[in-house]
Design a protein around this motif. Structure first.
Motif, mmCIF file in Angstrom:
data_model
loop_
_atom_site.group_PDB
_atom_site.id
_atom_site.type_symbol
_atom_site.label_atom_id
_atom_site.label_comp_id
_atom_site.label_asym_id
_atom_site.label_seq_id
_atom_site.Cartn_x
_atom_site.Cartn_y
_atom_site.Cartn_z
ATOM 1 N N ALA A 296 37.712 -12.001 12.435
ATOM 2 C CA ALA A 296 36.790 -13.091 12.100
ATOM 3 C C ALA A 296 35.415 -12.543 11.734
ATOM 4 O O ALA A 296 34.752 -13.063 10.828
ATOM 5 C CB ALA A 296 36.682 -14.069 13.270
ATOM 6 N N CYS A 297 34.992 -11.484 12.421
ATOM 7 C CA CYS A 297 33.694 -10.876 12.131
ATOM 8 C C CYS A 297 33.693 -10.245 10.741
ATOM 9 O O CYS A 297 32.733 -10.390 9.977
ATOM 10 C CB CYS A 297 33.352 -9.827 13.188
ATOM 11 N N ARG A 298 34.764 -9.542 10.414
ATOM 12 C CA ARG A 298 34.868 -8.930 9.088
ATOM 13 C C ARG A 298 34.893 -10.000 7.998
ATOM 14 O O ARG A 298 34.283 -9.849 6.934
ATOM 15 C CB ARG A 298 36.123 -8.064 9.003
ATOM 16 N N GLU A 299 35.598 -11.086 8.275
ATOM 17 C CA GLU A 299 35.664 -12.178 7.306
ATOM 18 C C GLU A 299 34.296 -12.825 7.110
ATOM 19 O O GLU A 299 33.948 -13.222 5.990
ATOM 20 C CB GLU A 299 36.680 -13.225 7.774
ATOM 21 N N ALA A 300 33.514 -12.926 8.194
ATOM 22 C CA ALA A 300 32.183 -13.515 8.084
ATOM 23 C C ALA A 300 31.286 -12.668 7.182
ATOM 24 O O ALA A 300 30.548 -13.198 6.344
ATOM 25 C CB ALA A 300 31.557 -13.654 9.472
ATOM 26 N N VAL A 301 31.357 -11.340 7.338
ATOM 27 C CA VAL A 301 30.562 -10.454 6.487
ATOM 28 C C VAL A 301 31.050 -10.531 5.047
ATOM 29 O O VAL A 301 30.251 -10.610 4.105
ATOM 30 C CB VAL A 301 30.626 -9.005 7.006
ATOM 31 N N ALA A 302 32.364 -10.541 4.861
ATOM 32 C CA ALA A 302 32.927 -10.608 3.510
ATOM 33 C C ALA A 302 32.540 -11.911 2.818
ATOM 34 O O ALA A 302 32.210 -11.919 1.625
ATOM 35 C CB ALA A 302 34.447 -10.471 3.565
ATOM 36 N N ALA A 303 32.561 -13.017 3.568
ATOM 37 C CA ALA A 303 32.194 -14.312 2.991
ATOM 38 C C ALA A 303 30.722 -14.338 2.593
ATOM 39 O O ALA A 303 30.358 -14.887 1.548
ATOM 40 C CB ALA A 303 32.489 -15.428 3.990
ATOM 41 N N ALA A 304 29.866 -13.739 3.422
ATOM 42 C CA ALA A 304 28.441 -13.688 3.098
ATOM 43 C C ALA A 304 28.204 -12.834 1.854
ATOM 44 O O ALA A 304 27.388 -13.185 0.990
ATOM 45 C CB ALA A 304 27.650 -13.142 4.279
ATOM 46 N N ARG A 305 28.918 -11.727 1.742
ATOM 47 C CA ARG A 305 28.773 -10.863 0.566
ATOM 48 C C ARG A 305 29.316 -11.542 -0.692
ATOM 49 O O ARG A 305 28.812 -11.323 -1.792
ATOM 50 C CB ARG A 305 29.497 -9.544 0.807
ATOM 51 N N ALA A 306 30.347 -12.365 -0.532
ATOM 52 C CA ALA A 306 30.956 -13.016 -1.685
ATOM 53 C C ALA A 306 29.997 -13.994 -2.355
ATOM 54 O O ALA A 306 30.155 -14.300 -3.542
ATOM 55 C CB ALA A 306 32.233 -13.738 -1.262
ATOM 56 N N GLN A 307 29.005 -14.486 -1.607
ATOM 57 C CA GLN A 307 28.050 -15.437 -2.155
ATOM 58 C C GLN A 307 26.868 -14.766 -2.855
ATOM 59 O O GLN A 307 26.030 -15.438 -3.435
ATOM 60 C CB GLN A 307 27.524 -16.349 -1.040
ATOM 61 N N LEU A 308 26.782 -13.436 -2.783
ATOM 62 C CA LEU A 308 25.652 -12.730 -3.369
ATOM 63 C C LEU A 308 25.778 -12.631 -4.878
ATOM 64 O O LEU A 308 26.872 -12.517 -5.428
ATOM 65 C CB LEU A 308 25.564 -11.311 -2.785
ATOM 66 N N GLN A 309 24.643 -12.674 -5.531
ATOM 67 C CA GLN A 309 24.589 -12.384 -6.958
ATOM 68 C C GLN A 309 24.576 -10.855 -7.133
ATOM 69 O O GLN A 309 24.438 -10.099 -6.175
ATOM 70 C CB GLN A 309 23.348 -13.007 -7.587
ATOM 71 N N THR B 111 17.510 -23.865 7.728
ATOM 72 C CA THR B 111 18.738 -23.283 7.197
ATOM 73 C C THR B 111 19.808 -23.367 8.274
ATOM 74 O O THR B 111 19.584 -22.963 9.416
ATOM 75 C CB THR B 111 18.515 -21.816 6.798
ATOM 76 N N SER B 112 20.956 -23.886 7.931
ATOM 77 C CA SER B 112 22.048 -24.028 8.883
ATOM 78 C C SER B 112 22.887 -22.754 8.896
ATOM 79 O O SER B 112 23.313 -22.265 7.849
ATOM 80 C CB SER B 112 22.924 -25.227 8.507
ATOM 81 N N VAL B 113 23.095 -22.203 10.094
ATOM 82 C CA VAL B 113 23.836 -20.952 10.245
ATOM 83 C C VAL B 113 25.020 -21.189 11.179
ATOM 84 O O VAL B 113 24.856 -21.667 12.304
ATOM 85 C CB VAL B 113 22.932 -19.835 10.812
ATOM 86 N N LYS B 114 26.208 -20.842 10.708
ATOM 87 C CA LYS B 114 27.414 -20.939 11.524
ATOM 88 C C LYS B 114 27.514 -19.724 12.432
ATOM 89 O O LYS B 114 27.310 -18.589 11.994
ATOM 90 C CB LYS B 114 28.654 -21.031 10.635
ATOM 91 N N LEU B 115 27.832 -19.950 13.696
ATOM 92 C CA LEU B 115 27.907 -18.868 14.678
ATOM 93 C C LEU B 115 29.353 -18.420 14.886
ATOM 94 O O LEU B 115 30.251 -19.239 15.070
ATOM 95 C CB LEU B 115 27.303 -19.321 16.005
ATOM 96 N N VAL B 116 29.542 -17.100 14.841
ATOM 97 C CA VAL B 116 30.854 -16.495 15.041
ATOM 98 C C VAL B 116 30.762 -15.557 16.239
ATOM 99 O O VAL B 116 29.775 -14.823 16.380
ATOM 100 C CB VAL B 116 31.283 -15.693 13.785
ATOM 101 N N LYS B 117 31.750 -15.613 17.113
ATOM 102 C CA LYS B 117 31.760 -14.699 18.257
ATOM 103 C C LYS B 117 31.774 -13.263 17.752
ATOM 104 O O LYS B 117 32.652 -12.863 16.992
ATOM 105 C CB LYS B 117 32.985 -14.943 19.142
ATOM 106 N N GLY B 118 30.765 -12.487 18.183
ATOM 107 C CA GLY B 118 30.619 -11.135 17.672
ATOM 108 C C GLY B 118 31.613 -10.159 18.267
ATOM 109 O O GLY B 118 32.340 -10.477 19.209
ATOM 110 N N PRO B 119 31.647 -8.929 17.718
ATOM 111 C CA PRO B 119 32.550 -7.888 18.241
ATOM 112 C C PRO B 119 32.304 -7.677 19.731
ATOM 113 O O PRO B 119 31.170 -7.845 20.191
ATOM 114 C CB PRO B 119 32.153 -6.649 17.430
#
Length: 216
Positions: free
Chosen positions: A118-131, A104-112
C-alpha cells in the motif's frame, strides 16, 4: 557529504544535532532551514510549485506545521501521506493559514512496515499525477519506531527525502540516505541550536579540560 555511485550523482546532507524543545521561535527556525535544505537536496532549477511534498507524519503537530509552511512557500502537498498504526482518521485537511481556508485534503496510509504494498502504491500514485517538469519528495516527521522503515522505502524507491524525525537507528538511516537518492537528515532544524552545539564541540577540542566533570 557527496557521493557519485555509478553514473548518477547522489547527495546526502547530514545535519546531526540533539533534540531541542519546540517553541514558536524554534519552529520558525526549523522551517526556514527546512526550506534551505530542500533546495540544497534537490540541486536543480525548479520553482516551488513544481515540487510536490509527501508530508509523512500527519496528523501530528510537526507534520501539520511543516505541511502548512510548505503550502505558504508555494510547494504542493501530495494526495497521500504515511501515518502511524494507531491513527484512526483516514484523511486530514492541511491549510497554509490558521483559519482553515484553502486547505488541501491528504489521505493517510499506514506507513512501513505495516503494508509495504500500500505504501509503494501511494508513492506510485503520487508520482503518476506529476507533470514532466514536476518532482515528488518526502518529508518525514514521524516516530523513532517508524523512521528507519520509512527511510529504507524512500531509498528503495529513489524518492528524495528530508528527515526531521529524532531517534531511530541513525547509522542505518545514514546508510539508507547514501544508497537512495537525494536526502537531508536533520533531526533538529533550529539553526541556533546546531550552531551552538558545533561551537561547544570546537571548544571541547581546543580546551579539553574545560568540560571535565560534566556528563554527556
Amino acid at each position: 557529504e557527496k557521493w557519485a555511485p555509478g553514473r548518477q550523482e547522489r547527495r546526502f546532507f547530514k545535519l546531526e544535532a540533539a533534540p531541542g524543545f519546540v517553541s514558536q521561535v524554534l519552529v520558525r527556525m526549523r522551517l526556514i532551514l527546512l526550506s534551505l535544505c530542500m533546495w540544497a537536496a534537490l540541486g536543480m532549477s525548479v520553482v516551488p510549485g513544481q515540487v510536490h511534498v509527501m508530508m509523512n507524519g500527519l496528523p501530528g503537530a510537526m507534520g501539520r506545521e511543516v505541511g502548512a509552511a510548505c503550502l505558504r512557500k508555494g510547494f504542493r502537498l501530495a494526495p497521500t501521506a504515511f501515518t502511524g498504526p494507531d491513527v484512526s482518521v483516514e484523511r486530514v485537511e492541511v491549510g497554509p493559514e490558521l483559519d482553515g481556508a484553502h486547505t488541501t485534503s491528504v489521505k493517510l496510509v499506514k506507513g512501513p512496515p505495516n503494508d509495504l504494498d500500500a505504501c509503494r502504491e501511494a508513492v506510485a500514485a503520487a508520482r503518476a499525477q506529476l507533470q514532466a517538469d514536476e518532482l515528488l519528495i518526502a518529508i518525514d516527521y514521524t516516530h523513532p519506531s517508524a523512521v528507519n522503515h520509512n527511510a529504507a522505502l524512500y531509498a528503495d524507491l529513489e524518492l528524495p527525502f528530508v528527515v526531521g524525525t529524532t531517534g531511530g537507528d541513525r547509522q542505518q538511516l545514514h546508510a539508507d540516505a547514501k544508497r537512495g537518492g537525494w536526502a537531508v537528515v536533520a533531526p533538529n532544524m533550529a539553526k541556533g541550536i546546531v550552531a551552538m552545539q558545533a561551537g561547544i564541540a570546537r571548544l571541547a577540542e581546543s580546551f579539553p579540560g574545560a568540560f571535565s566533570g560534566y556528563q554527556r
